[in-house]
Scaffold this motif. Sequence first.
Motif, mmCIF file in Angstrom:
data_model
loop_
_atom_site.group_PDB
_atom_site.id
_atom_site.type_symbol
_atom_site.label_atom_id
_atom_site.label_comp_id
_atom_site.label_asym_id
_atom_site.label_seq_id
_atom_site.Cartn_x
_atom_site.Cartn_y
_atom_site.Cartn_z
ATOM 1 N N ILE A 362 36.813 81.683 52.120
ATOM 2 C CA ILE A 362 37.087 80.366 52.685
ATOM 3 C C ILE A 362 35.756 79.649 52.759
ATOM 4 C CG2 ILE A 362 38.052 79.134 54.646
ATOM 5 C CD1 ILE A 362 39.581 81.846 55.163
ATOM 6 N N ASP A 430 46.275 75.690 47.253
ATOM 7 C CA ASP A 430 46.078 75.662 48.710
ATOM 8 C C ASP A 430 44.616 75.878 49.074
ATOM 9 O OD1 ASP A 430 48.696 75.184 49.035
ATOM 10 O OD2 ASP A 430 49.275 77.246 49.532
ATOM 11 N N LYS A 431 43.997 76.848 48.396
ATOM 12 C CA LYS A 431 42.588 77.155 48.682
ATOM 13 C C LYS A 431 41.703 75.935 48.444
ATOM 14 C CE LYS A 431 41.565 81.707 49.391
ATOM 15 N NZ LYS A 431 42.502 82.167 50.328
ATOM 16 N N ASP A 434 42.207 73.038 50.925
ATOM 17 C CA ASP A 434 41.519 73.269 52.196
ATOM 18 C C ASP A 434 40.077 72.805 52.122
ATOM 19 O OD1 ASP A 434 43.537 74.212 53.616
ATOM 20 O OD2 ASP A 434 43.008 76.351 53.498
ATOM 21 N N ASN A 438 38.506 69.652 54.149
ATOM 22 C CA ASN A 438 37.489 69.951 55.154
ATOM 23 C C ASN A 438 36.184 69.212 54.910
ATOM 24 O OD1 ASN A 438 38.877 71.572 56.850
ATOM 25 N ND2 ASN A 438 38.456 73.443 55.685
#
Lengths: 596, 74
Positions: A362, A430-431, A434, A438
Amino acid sequence: MKERFLFGYDPFVLPFTLGMVFIILYLLVGTARIIISLTNEERISLLKSLKPKQLFKTIKDVIEDCLLHIKIFKRNPLLGYMHFSIAFGWFMLIVVGHIEVILYTPQRNGILYYPVFFRYFVMETQQTLRGAFFFFLMDLFLLMVLSGIALAIFKRFRSRVLGMRRTTKLKIGDTFALYSLWAIFPLRLLAESFTADISGGSFLTKSINYLVHGFVANPDNALPIWWGYSIALGVFLFALPFSRYMHIPTEILLIFLRNAGIKATSFRNGYAEAEIYSCSRCGICIDACPMGVNLGDIKFSTVYTIRLLRKRENALEGAEKCLMCNKCVEVCPVGINSTQLKLLYRQTFNDTGDHDFSYLPIQNIKRNQEKILYYAGCMTHLAPAIYLSLFKILKKAGIEYNFMDADGSICCGRPLMLSGDFKGASQLIDKNKDIILNSGCTTLLLSCPICYKVFREEYNLQGIEIAHHSLYINDLLNSGKIKVDRVNESFVFHDPCELGRGSNIYDEPRELLSSIGILKDSPEEKGESICCGGSIGTLTMPFERRKRITEHSLSMLYTNNPDTLVTACPLCLKTFSPVNSKRTADIAQVVSEHLI
Amino acid sequence: MACGLCTATCSGGNFADVSLRRAVEMMQDGQEKSALVLLKGCMLCGKCNIICPRGINTRNLIRNILKVYKEELQ
């Protein structure tokens, strides 16, 4: 004008009438099946699209596509005329035939066969102006159809004259339908000519009647020809569902469904079924397909893949070999989105979820003032010159940016999606989503058209502008933030599939290049540009065959002998540069070299 | 020829243990299971495909290994 026979019937009408009843029932069942397999929402939007304003547009589309064949006219006027004359001429024969029945024998109105065999059943008692007018129209449209049929027969043997190098190979159903279609109109001409001295006729039928008058002194002698005409019609109507001519009725339904905003969700049922049956197997996609340079691969072109789908046979090889360059969709006169069908087909076999991406870190990009986030993507990391040039341009323009995947990128997901693995792709999406959300950026800058397409279509990044570097640099130039030198170098621009056909960007890169040097064009460009051969759309195509596609594409691009081949896709760049003896460059490289 | 360019360029290899070179070697040694583990993280981005000096369709190779051995090992 009055009737010759008391009952208005003769046994020769039977083949046609049976065929007509058969085809009407078949079409009703087929339409019902397609509408039943739609989802509820799709059915509702279909109903909504029947409002007058939208209905008007749909009817206009039907007339333009099914009757006038405007799209084929734009491709090749002669080919367009062939389709137009048969479709429009035949349609007018039917319409005028019905008008004749309504005007002269209103008691027979509604009988299926009467308008078709009108001239057999009537006799002219005195010449009327009105009758002469309609007979003239009928002969005129018959002549029009006959000219189209003559062209069609000619095209079977010399298709090149009509702008087609290759035509589709026929199957048995097609053969029956094709030869009966060719036979219908010459037989109609003969039949109407033989009875023209009784029923009356016009410039065509009357003249032939004078020529053959001696043979048909007894009007009953004309009967075999009327039988022949009816049988030809009957054979055509019975062969229709098993032939490519099924596109004639299906295309109308397809246009209604398409204008209602319905899209294919399975490769065979519902909307897809309408698409598959609308394929006229005209073969325009065979010439367009980049795989055509490898002779053995012609059998994988779209038209044959769709034929396999229609017969519910295994079409996996064609679907996986396809480069997904979308050129066949671009040239298709019916507008079948065959790439989507192939993708859905791949999905049913490959959506395995074999992949596991839980290892991906992440990553948190530090949130800062920079509003621009640059994502290079896998392919651009193979050609670092692209992003280095781009950074030079951004620096010159005084724009701060953030490099999202400087330490290696998480793939955008498009390659997995193209392989049919939607589950795997959604994990990657999705990764990346994010990370992007962010970072707090407002613009996402990309160099790779493959990423560009998937970011725009699948990511749903609200409030973030997504820009390909060719667009972005062009904006910088137009707003005066950077300036370029004019040089005496000539360029040719290769449209990457995913940027051109995929995202509809053709003009901005060209605008940019022509402000630097001389932009030359190539015979197949913009919507018709040929895939470089490196496409990640194909799954099974071997290296040697890809290379031949690259060479073919290159030879087309160098028709006007430009100095430099410019493209806007790292994959095209990597594919072309080993084969090209002259220079291959990305559009960012060209601009950065000529900055002042 | 196990030159390892595919592994050097691999997008997934940046983050985890994804290696086509070693997977191929393990396949040759009959260790299909460990080969599968090495390929699970592949994103099919196709970089190895372009870079391969032998013109091997690596992307399809990975796809097929995953497909065939998944069925066999379960």
